[in-house]
Write an enzyme that holds these catalytic residues in place. Sequence first.
Site, PDB file in Angstrom:
ATOM      1  CB  CYS A 173     -27.901  -8.729 -24.647  1.00 26.67           C
ATOM      2  SG  CYS A 173     -29.665  -8.539 -24.981  1.00 26.67           S
ATOM      3  NE  ARG A 233     -22.865  -7.194 -22.497  1.00 24.37           N
ATOM      4  CZ  ARG A 233     -22.194  -6.056 -22.644  1.00 24.37           C
ATOM      5  NH1 ARG A 233     -21.123  -5.830 -22.078  1.00 24.37           N
ATOM      6  NH2 ARG A 233     -22.411  -5.629 -23.843  1.00 24.37           N
ATOM      7  CD1 TRP A 238     -32.147  -4.819 -19.183  1.00 20.37           C
ATOM      8  CD2 TRP A 238     -32.521  -4.123 -21.084  1.00 20.37           C
ATOM      9  NE1 TRP A 238     -32.799  -3.558 -19.136  1.00 20.37           N
ATOM     10  CE2 TRP A 238     -32.974  -3.179 -20.241  1.00 20.37           C
ATOM     11  CE3 TRP A 238     -32.603  -3.311 -22.781  1.00 20.37           C
ATOM     12  CZ2 TRP A 238     -33.566  -1.954 -20.556  1.00 20.37           C
ATOM     13  CZ3 TRP A 238     -33.367  -2.179 -22.727  1.00 20.37           C
ATOM     14  CH2 TRP A 238     -33.593  -1.533 -21.632  1.00 20.37           C
ATOM     15  CG  ASN A 292     -25.143  -6.878 -26.996  1.00 20.51           C
ATOM     16  OD1 ASN A 292     -26.085  -6.418 -26.887  1.00 20.51           O
ATOM     17  ND2 ASN A 292     -23.847  -6.774 -26.751  1.00 20.51           N
ATOM     18  N   GLY A 293     -27.722  -6.606 -29.417  1.00 14.88           N
ATOM     19  CA  GLY A 293     -27.613  -5.321 -30.415  1.00 14.88           C
ATOM     20  C   GLY A 293     -28.952  -5.330 -30.941  1.00 14.88           C
ATOM     21  CD  GLU A 321     -23.749   8.726  -8.376  1.00 14.69           C
ATOM     22  OE1 GLU A 321     -24.331   8.987  -9.272  1.00 14.69           O
ATOM     23  OE2 GLU A 321     -23.663   7.643  -8.278  1.00 14.69           O
ATOM     24  CE  LYS A 346     -25.665   4.574  -7.599  1.00 11.38           C
ATOM     25  NZ  LYS A 346     -24.655   5.244  -8.783  1.00 11.38           N
ATOM     26  CD  GLU A 352     -28.614   3.548 -10.326  1.00  6.20           C
ATOM     27  OE1 GLU A 352     -28.222   3.515 -11.610  1.00  6.20           O
ATOM     28  OE2 GLU A 352     -27.664   3.774  -9.428  1.00  6.20           O
ATOM     29  CG  HIS A 406     -36.085  29.088  -5.981  1.00  4.25           C
ATOM     30  ND1 HIS A 406     -36.787  30.852  -5.855  1.00  4.25           N
ATOM     31  CD2 HIS A 406     -34.810  29.348  -5.740  1.00  4.25           C
ATOM     32  CE1 HIS A 406     -35.597  31.515  -5.487  1.00  4.25           C
ATOM     33  NE2 HIS A 406     -34.572  30.672  -5.491  1.00  4.25           N
ATOM     34  CE  LYS A 411     -21.372  -1.664 -13.840  1.00  3.89           C
ATOM     35  NZ  LYS A 411     -22.022  -0.663 -12.973  1.00  3.89           N
TER      36      LYS A 411
HETATM   37  C1  G6P Z   1     -26.871   2.901 -16.842  1.00  2.30           C
HETATM   38  C2  G6P Z   1     -26.296   2.318 -15.821  1.00  2.30           C
HETATM   39  C3  G6P Z   1     -25.881   3.478 -14.910  1.00  2.30           C
HETATM   40  C4  G6P Z   1     -24.803   4.174 -15.469  1.00  2.30           C
HETATM   41  C5  G6P Z   1     -25.280   4.599 -16.857  1.00  2.30           C
HETATM   42  C6  G6P Z   1     -24.187   5.115 -17.503  1.00  2.30           C
HETATM   43  O1  G6P Z   1     -28.294   3.484 -16.981  1.00  2.30           O
HETATM   44  O2  G6P Z   1     -27.647   1.641 -15.125  1.00  2.30           O
HETATM   45  O3  G6P Z   1     -25.449   3.179 -13.549  1.00  2.30           O
HETATM   46  O4  G6P Z   1     -24.487   5.294 -14.873  1.00  2.30           O
HETATM   47  O5  G6P Z   1     -25.899   3.468 -17.664  1.00  2.30           O
HETATM   48  O6  G6P Z   1     -23.288   4.305 -17.999  1.00  2.30           O
HETATM   49  P1  G6P Z   1     -21.830   4.296 -18.460  1.00  2.30           P
HETATM   50  O7  G6P Z   1     -21.256   2.877 -18.612  1.00  2.30           O
HETATM   51  O8  G6P Z   1     -21.675   5.130 -19.912  1.00  2.30           O
HETATM   52  O9  G6P Z   1     -21.079   4.912 -17.448  1.00  2.30           O
END
Ligand code: G6P
Length: 610
Positions: A2, A28, A75, A99-100, A481, A485, A488, A504, A605
């Site tokens: 949020c 956010r 969110w 927000n919270g 990673e 990506k 996501e 395995h 994010k």
């Molecule tokens: C969320 C985001 C990811 C990110 C993760 C950790 O899940 O969608 O892209 O890697 O948080 O975020 P941070 O801000 O702690 O790196």
Amino acid sequence: MCGIVGYVGDRKKTVGVLLDGLTRLEYRGYDSSGIALMDDGRPRVFKSTGKLENLKKKIAKHPLEGLLGIGHTRWATHGDSTEKNAHPHVSAGTSVVHNGIIENYSELKEELIRKGFKFYSDTDTEVLAHLIESCCGGDLSFEDGVREAFRRVEGSYAVAVISDRAPDKVIATRRFSPLIVATGDHENYLASDVPAILPYCRNVIFLEDGDVAVLDKNSVTITDIDGGPVKRDVQTINWDPVSVEKCGYRHFMIKEIHEQPQAVLDTMRGRFSEETGEIFFEGFEGSPYKDINRIMALACGTSYHASLIGKYMIETIARVPVQVEIASEFRYRNPILDKQTLAIAVSQSGETADTSEALHEARAGGAKTLSITNVLMSKIARDAERVIYTHAGPEIGVASTKAFTTQLLVFYLLSVYLGRVKKQIDREKAAELIRDAIRLPQLMQMTLRLDDEIKDLAKEFFHYRNFLYLGRGISYPVAFEGALKLKEVSYIHAEGYAAGEMKHGPIALIDDEMPVVLIAPNDGITYRKILGNLQEVRARRGKIIFLTSDTTPEELRGSVDRVIEIPACNYLLSPLISVIPLQLLAYHIAVLKGTDVDQPRNLAKVVTVE
Ligand code: G6P
């Protein structure tokens, strides 16, 4: 999660500032949004479900003005994404954005219902609106009423309130959720994060837990929850406002992928001497880590993958053992900690609740604490004893890219620093490692020239429903990673695996419907072995995308479907290069699939819930 904004000043600017600020905070959360404006002494509220675009369209139908206002992009946590659950929440003439998470909202709600307040939403936030109203009767001023209300609230919050009880003021408070105040000329701003206000002003106050800020057109007054005066410094932000614009790129993700050479350069600037092999980090005077004998890295998501690579770097260069912990698991297993342990919390946003809680656990257990984060004065930055900032600039795309590579660079520089402190490398070796880092921006730039080639590759592969990413040694977390990506942003199922583990289990999945991305920079260590894995995939008719820094031998060319050649570099730095084609591949596949690249479904994010 949020984002909230607030503004008081020029009545013609208010709506534009609020919507613009929310646009920059949409990373956010983006499942509903709303604003409240104070006009003629009464708040007016507009809300909409879905993307902010919907709210903008709604508002475009009513030309609006207001001396002040607040706004929110959501969110969902408590209550689904409906208009009734969108913020602002209202009680009589008071509107609130939040927000919270309010932890004691059930008790407060029951009490307020007994007092006759009517609830219309399923959210925890509506409690705040009614609680403030219930505290404001009698002799208390509106500001005192807000303070009184928040003395009763448990949980995390960044809140902005406007009310007909004080029609020329915005009141804000925070606890565990970020909130900044920005001061302008006869106007003042409020926001969850700096990008929201960047086009308007640079003078920022980072509010601290328990602060209550009262903003009117000409002043900002900050007190503690009991009304006692509090002094906070004004900081000048030097981010460029274009960093929060797309600048001709179609999406923030692709812009941020292309910003990586600059982000890495900004992160290394001023942090080493090539001549002496010394590394400089602010606050590291007096060798604070000379006695540590173990490191624990605490992180989530992409930051977790960066930490796995950081482990290779630190263990190779400084010979200090590193344990990498998924932050959400760390605190539930009674970790063994002591003062010779250095806990490093790694977080782009500096706000992730799981990482923040893990950091507290480490601190409570007696470990030394350090954070690596991209956001100035963020919670994790403040809660650790020391902080190393990545200077990636604001990262807006939800899928992390430039934050990842700058975290890797920080881990690398930290490894060189620890290598010297622990006397594992001499001055010449340190200087050599630094010289390797200096070449990075140029090598990254060369790798980015693969963009068109990878766009073509995406056309060939975007219709597949599963992908496997394999790597060995330092490339094995890169496989994680790459897979993350793709998941996501394109919603394609993808798994990252240590190439040696394939036999395995995952090998059972391989057939001609399974593209396998083999990440194989020629490190002289694991390269031969991964060529063996390549043949295993081939024998089972898997499609192979081969990512290598080698000039691919002729005999190999026939065995793979596509080769991506990346520039060679120091093995420990190869993830900063090899991840770029994987970011580009995920991006181009997502574009072809027509997904919402910068704001993928269900993600946020900044994840401030555990
Ligand atoms: C969320 C985001 C990811 C990110 C993760 C950790 O899940 O969608 O892209 O890697 O948080 O975020 P941070 O801000 O702690 O790196």
